[in-house]
Motif scaffolding. Structure first.
Motif, PDB file in Angstrom:
ATOM      1  N   LYS A  65      16.239  63.438   1.404  1.00  0.00           N
ATOM      2  CA  LYS A  65      14.857  62.980   1.435  1.00  0.00           C
ATOM      3  C   LYS A  65      14.760  61.885   2.479  1.00  0.00           C
ATOM      4  O   LYS A  65      15.529  60.933   2.465  1.00  0.00           O
ATOM      5  CB  LYS A  65      14.458  62.430   0.062  1.00  0.00           C
ATOM      6  N   VAL A  66      13.803  62.049   3.381  1.00  0.00           N
ATOM      7  CA  VAL A  66      13.644  61.047   4.435  1.00  0.00           C
ATOM      8  C   VAL A  66      12.492  60.116   4.084  1.00  0.00           C
ATOM      9  O   VAL A  66      12.544  58.911   4.318  1.00  0.00           O
ATOM     10  CB  VAL A  66      13.409  61.745   5.791  1.00  0.00           C
ATOM     11  N   ASP A  67      11.439  60.689   3.518  1.00  0.00           N
ATOM     12  CA  ASP A  67      10.294  59.907   3.064  1.00  0.00           C
ATOM     13  C   ASP A  67       9.550  60.805   2.078  1.00  0.00           C
ATOM     14  O   ASP A  67       9.926  61.947   1.878  1.00  0.00           O
ATOM     15  CB  ASP A  67       9.405  59.533   4.254  1.00  0.00           C
ATOM     16  N   ARG A  86      19.942  58.703   7.936  1.00  0.00           N
ATOM     17  CA  ARG A  86      19.729  57.264   7.754  1.00  0.00           C
ATOM     18  C   ARG A  86      18.836  56.732   8.859  1.00  0.00           C
ATOM     19  O   ARG A  86      17.923  55.939   8.613  1.00  0.00           O
ATOM     20  CB  ARG A  86      21.071  56.520   7.757  1.00  0.00           C
ATOM     21  N   ARG A  89      15.286  57.806   8.065  1.00  0.00           N
ATOM     22  CA  ARG A  89      14.711  57.009   6.973  1.00  0.00           C
ATOM     23  C   ARG A  89      14.264  55.654   7.490  1.00  0.00           C
ATOM     24  O   ARG A  89      13.174  55.177   7.150  1.00  0.00           O
ATOM     25  CB  ARG A  89      15.750  56.817   5.868  1.00  0.00           C
ATOM     26  N   ASN A  90      15.090  55.052   8.318  1.00  0.00           N
ATOM     27  CA  ASN A  90      14.732  53.749   8.882  1.00  0.00           C
ATOM     28  C   ASN A  90      13.478  53.836   9.724  1.00  0.00           C
ATOM     29  O   ASN A  90      12.605  52.975   9.631  1.00  0.00           O
ATOM     30  CB  ASN A  90      15.866  53.231   9.764  1.00  0.00           C
TER      31      ASN A  90
ATOM     32  N   LEU B  79      12.941  50.658  -0.906  1.00  0.00           N
ATOM     33  CA  LEU B  79      13.021  52.065  -0.490  1.00  0.00           C
ATOM     34  C   LEU B  79      14.415  52.386   0.030  1.00  0.00           C
ATOM     35  O   LEU B  79      15.008  53.425  -0.309  1.00  0.00           O
ATOM     36  CB  LEU B  79      11.975  52.317   0.591  1.00  0.00           C
ATOM     37  N   ILE B  80      14.974  51.479   0.827  1.00  0.00           N
ATOM     38  CA  ILE B  80      16.339  51.678   1.331  1.00  0.00           C
ATOM     39  C   ILE B  80      17.321  51.757   0.174  1.00  0.00           C
ATOM     40  O   ILE B  80      18.202  52.616   0.131  1.00  0.00           O
ATOM     41  CB  ILE B  80      16.731  50.537   2.297  1.00  0.00           C
ATOM     42  N   HIS B  83      17.137  55.126  -1.459  1.00  0.00           N
ATOM     43  CA  HIS B  83      17.801  56.164  -0.665  1.00  0.00           C
ATOM     44  C   HIS B  83      19.308  56.105  -0.860  1.00  0.00           C
ATOM     45  O   HIS B  83      19.971  57.129  -0.948  1.00  0.00           O
ATOM     46  CB  HIS B  83      17.480  56.000   0.820  1.00  0.00           C
TER      47      HIS B  83
END
Lengths: 273, 223
Positions: A65-67, A86, A89-90, B79-80, B83
């Motif tokens: 899942k990225v967002d 990663r 996601r950032n 959120l980080i 994840h």
């Protein structure tokens, strides 16, 4: 034969105008276990085959899942995939922080592609050995993109990558015209069927595949094993009647695919795959 | 040549009060909804309360621009965390993160006076109270903001144990039931808005318990 002279460095061209290191990176994608994606107007479904090294070990995580509105399935060097996830996601978090709105998928795949391109033009780097199927939603609807190690990306209605993906691609090619207006549940069924094609006769169980969905009003999430097994059970019963007839066809297809894989030595650079 | 003084300040105080009370299986976090500057009211309907995680809520008074920036920072870091760990942050974990985030700007602080409230990993209510640079402590109840000097003595009278020998610091929860705690919060704000000009308009009360998070409002004096 000749390619051995020009394939040591990613920054060395071959006389035919090819970068062999980049092509070798794309081979790595083909060696990874299969991942597929398909989309309708409102939903995108990702699926992948989970291969564990042995009975004792757990399987590789290949869907991330990225967002809430973006997810990615990978094939190839999963470590590279993890690092790129990663990064994605950032980027989503930073964009959201600045603009208080979700990062459009189209922007993200371009950033990803540019990042991959950098590694094809630095002598101290190597290309990422992973192909990414990026599924996402934005204001213009549902999207599925494929990012490859060469730095190219394409949008697809449906696609499959990794080993034995040709079988899934054939199935998807037959059915893709219906996908735009498919319901979410039909899309998931098609995804599971496409995965079954790559298994070539091996029993389809929820423990060896992972399915994830994103859609309008449905944030990206991975379906739990119980739900997936239920869906498999509903159509395994119907498929049993067709089973004996379908298997010889599948065996012939895999033989044809193996031949095609060998013949890419000569011929046009497969940069667009 | 006398030293030059700044002719503007990067900070402003938007006023308001916050309160949090921890119970055995619930936590009440409340703040008024008035946002002011100087002797003027900017709005009567501004929320100072922010949900940071499933069981973790923060109320902050002070400079609301800094408060907003702080809330966004914490939301991004949460959120980080999700994840990486595949789960929500617990209230004590968020408490430490808030402290670190505040101290990170030790030499240009967030002008934000925070109370963090929620349930810990065992489902017990917990409240953490902060200063502007991240010094924090787990307590049974707390109040911050312009009305805190009026509110804290009253809460001490109602909730503070007369001696640590009778109620240890570990057991820092109130003996009150959820409904009584909410009632106490309403009383306390009603009193504070009598004498503190920056507190008034409405209270926003957030209650965190095992069933989830719910919100209610109460009207206060508008003057």
């Amino acid at each position: 034969m000749f390619r051995n002279q020009y394939d040591t460095d990613v920054t060395t061209w071959s006389p035919a105008g090819r970068l062999f290191q980049v092509e070798y990176a794309m081979e790595a994608v083909k060696q990874g276990s299969a991942a597929i994606g398909l989309r309708s107007k409102t939903h995108v479904v990702l699926g992948c085959v989970n291969k564990a090294n042995s009975e004792l070990s757990s399987h590789q995580k290949k869907i991330f899942k990225v967002d809430d509105h973006i997810g990615v399935a990978i094939a190839g060097l999963t470590a590279d995939g993890r690092v790129l996830s990663r990064y994605m996601r950032n980027e989503c978090i930073n964009y959201n922080f600045t603009y208080e709105s979700p990062l459009p998928v189209g922007r993200l795949v371009v950033q990803l592609a540019d990042k991959a391109q950098v590694c094809t033009q630095r002598s101290w780097k190597r290309p990422y050995g992973v192909g990414l199927l990026v599924a996402g939603l934005d204001e213009s609807g549902a999207h599925l993109y494929y990012n490859c190690p060469s730095g190219n990306y394409f949008e697809y209605q449906a696609f499959a990558i990794g080993s034995r993906s040709q079988a899934a691609k054939t199935y998807l090619e037959r059915r893709f015209e219906n996908f735009t207006d498919s319901s979410r549940d039909d899309l998931v069924k098609d995804a599971i069927t496409a995965i079954r094609e790559t298994l070539q006769g091996e029993t389809l169980k929820s423990s060896i595949c992972t399915i994830a969905v994103v859609g309008i009003g449905e944030p990206f999430h991975i379906l739990d094993q119980g739900t997936v097994q239920q869906i498999i059970d509903t159509f395994e019963i119907a498929a049993e009647q067709e089973g004996p007839a379908a298997e010889p066809d599948a065996a012939e297809q895999s033989a044809a695919a193996a031949d095609q894989g060998g013949s890419t030595d000569e011929g046009v650079a497969p940069m667009d795959i | 040549m006398t030293k030059q003084q700044a002719n503007w300040s990067p900070y402003d105080n938007n006023g308001g009060s916050c309160v949090a009370i921890a119970g055995a299986d619930y936590c009440v976090i409340a703040a008024d909804t008035r946002m002011s500057t100087g002797y003027n009211i900017l709005t009567r309907e501004y929320s100072k309360i922010c949900k940071l995680a499933d069981k973790c809520v923060m109320a902050s008074s002070g400079f609301q621009a800094d408060v907003k920036a702080l809330q966004k920072q914490l939301a991004a870091r949460h959120l980080i965390y999700q994840h990486q760990h595949n789960k929500q942050m617990s209230c004590p974990a968020m408490a430490q993160l808030l402290s670190n985030t505040l101290y990170y700007k030790r030499f240009f602080p967030y002008y934000s006076f925070n109370v963090l409230g929620g349930l810990d990993n065992e489902g017990k209510g917990c409240v953490f109270t902060y200063d502007a640079v991240g010094s924090y402590e787990k307590v049974g109840y707390s109040s911050q903001g312009s009305g805190s000097t009026l509110i804290t003595p009253f809460l001490d009278n109602q909730l503070k144990s007369p001696s640590p020998l009778l109620l240890s610091v570990q057991d820092a929860v109130t003996p009150l039931v959820e409904a009584e705690a909410i009632d106490l919060v309403k009383t306390v704000f009603a009193s504070a808005s009598e004498r503190d000009i920056y507190t008034g308009d409405k209270i926003e009360i957030v209650v965190v318990n095992a069933t989830g998070i719910r919100r209610e409002y109460m009207e206060l004096r508008k003057d």
